[in-house]
Design an enzyme around this catalytic site. Structure first.
Site, PDB file in Angstrom:
ATOM      1  N   ASP B  52      41.090 125.817   6.932  1.00 42.06           N
ATOM      2  CA  ASP B  52      41.454 126.870   5.981  1.00 42.06           C
ATOM      3  C   ASP B  52      41.776 126.300   4.610  1.00 42.06           C
ATOM      4  OD1 ASP B  52      41.389 128.957   7.881  1.00 42.06           O
ATOM      5  OD2 ASP B  52      43.418 128.443   8.557  1.00 42.06           O
ATOM      6  N   TYR B 110      45.050 118.095  15.725  1.00 38.14           N
ATOM      7  CA  TYR B 110      45.681 118.464  14.456  1.00 38.14           C
ATOM      8  C   TYR B 110      47.101 117.913  14.414  1.00 38.14           C
ATOM      9  CZ  TYR B 110      42.078 121.896  13.179  1.00 38.14           C
ATOM     10  OH  TYR B 110      40.913 122.501  12.806  1.00 38.14           O
TER      11      TYR B 110
END
Lengths: 279, 279
Positions: B52, B110
């Site tokens: 994003d 992540y």
């Protein structure tokens, strides 16, 4: 009037250095502008180190006299609510009458970060100097040891005014490889064979660009353009052109400022707090 | 045509995310624009994770087919000479025919950084979420453990299309306190009582905003708005409004992508190299 000791942290990237200058964004002017509406009058702060454009600070210290009776924790919140995010007031303490952050600083400690690899990780680019060659750490350490002591550092000074001649005392000058396991570096930059090197130097004071000229010279030793013994020769030469290049500003951080003058530090507690970061 | 595997690192701050969009600065379009003059034709790259806006990457992987015969080390130098400094090609390798960085990704990892303190150190502000309350790490760890396994994560998905339903397998979800001694954090931010927390999650894939919704929910556990047992209840509810807020993008980094499909990784050596960073 109260005398206060402010501890400040800033990213130097977008500042034209510490010192107030007409029409330039400097740390001093940004902090003074944030203080002015609280004090209701123009305010002057005195910084321990006049960091250059692009140089960062983790523990810059500034002294200021204020007449506003605002509690210190409220003052800190108000300042951090007004200041831009690239500068923060980390701590505010009451200081003895006559406390002058610059004049009374006993030691300053600077750190310099170098990333040695072909490729610069984007997340490190604002805080570390990118060096593409391999560096001989043992040679750099040997050269650094010859800097320790009370010496005339004029060969490592850029043109410009300095207070009180060019003799300074360096207390320590060390190179470390920050452990990459668990480190922020690993979070941002554990790429390939890159190595992060950290130089830390503590002294009674530093001439203009002195730390950066020292780092540039030590990197010349690390890449075998100079030998460790050359550093003593450069010091003795008192000739700036004998030393290496000035390392870029963005690798440098004013790490902490120590005060221990007992006339200004009434109690052990205050002495302790004056030492700033203890890691 | 050669199939190539690119490993990319970027700071997400100034990107509108990974994916190409008209008139937006995205990582995909910046890298494709750097490849085009080398290939002599428009190029399309496939990224393993469509990060994003604002999300960083240490080890994003992209696949691309090129007909230019340029040697890989020269290609890497040429790309890094053209690319802006907030994105870098960390490695380029030849990949087997049919290698698709997105479709063949087996695991993605992540990391999410949180700074817990009253004051945000300027040098951490682009990479860590600033949280002003104290967090109960033991509760957050207990809650994280309930996420591990093959589950329907629809309660942690933001509106938007995802490939292949909402069932994903989380292999690990851990919180650590990066050692501050010797860490980059110490270089930038060893201030007062602040604590840096690192969340690391590995899974077969992630829904839109899933990691950030998980972090927001776990922080609600850490500040005692939720109890650890609530996380299993939220998963079972399949209701996004039952979970906590979406944590901000700038704390998140795509850390690495693992490939081990033997059809696409011909040798142990290639399998090894496909795993990216090993710390």
């Amino acid at each position: 009037m109260r005398n206060l000791k402010l501890t400040l942290s800033y990213e130097g990237t977008d500042f034209a250095g510490w010192q107030r200058q007409p029409d330039r964004r400097t740390v001093q002017s940004v902090v003074e502008s944030a203080l002015e509406p609280i004090e209701g009058a123009p305010v002057t702060i005195i910084g321990a180190g006049r960091t250059d454009a692009g140089v960062h600070a983790a523990g810059q210290v500034a002294s200021v006299s204020l007449s506003t009776p605002i509690p210190l924790d409220e003052l800190q919140r108000a300042l951090n609510g007004t200041l831009p995010p690239d500068v923060r007031v980390i701590a505010i303490e009451t200081a003895p009458i006559g406390f002058d952050a610059r004049r009374l600083a006993r030691h300053k400690t600077y750190r310099y970060l170098i990333w040695s690899d072909a490729t610069m990780p984007p997340l490190l680019r604002r805080v570390a100097w990118h060096v593409t060659y391999r560096l001989d750490l043992a040679a750099m350490r040997a050269a650094s040891a010859t800097l320790v002591g009370r010496r005339d550092f004029v060969a490592f000074r850029s043109a410009g005014a300095d207070d009180g001649g060019s003799v300074r005392e360096v207390l320590s000058a060390t190179w470390t490889l920050p452990d990459r396991a668990g480190a922020f570096v690993e979070d941002c930059a554990a790429v390939g064979d890159g190595i992060l090197l950290r130089f830390e130097i503590t002294g009674t004071g530093f001439l203009r660009h002195m730390v950066r000229a020292i780092v540039g010279t030590l990197v010349d030793v690390g890449r075998a353009r100079l030998i460790p013994e050359d550093v003593a020769r450069i010091l003795a030469s008192q000739d700036r052109s004998a030393a290496g290049p000035t390392a870029p500003a963005h690798g440098l951080t004013l790490w902490r400022v120590d005060y221990t003058d007992s006339r200004y530090s009434g109690t052990e507690g205050i002495i302790h707090r004056f030492t700033g970061f203890t890691g």
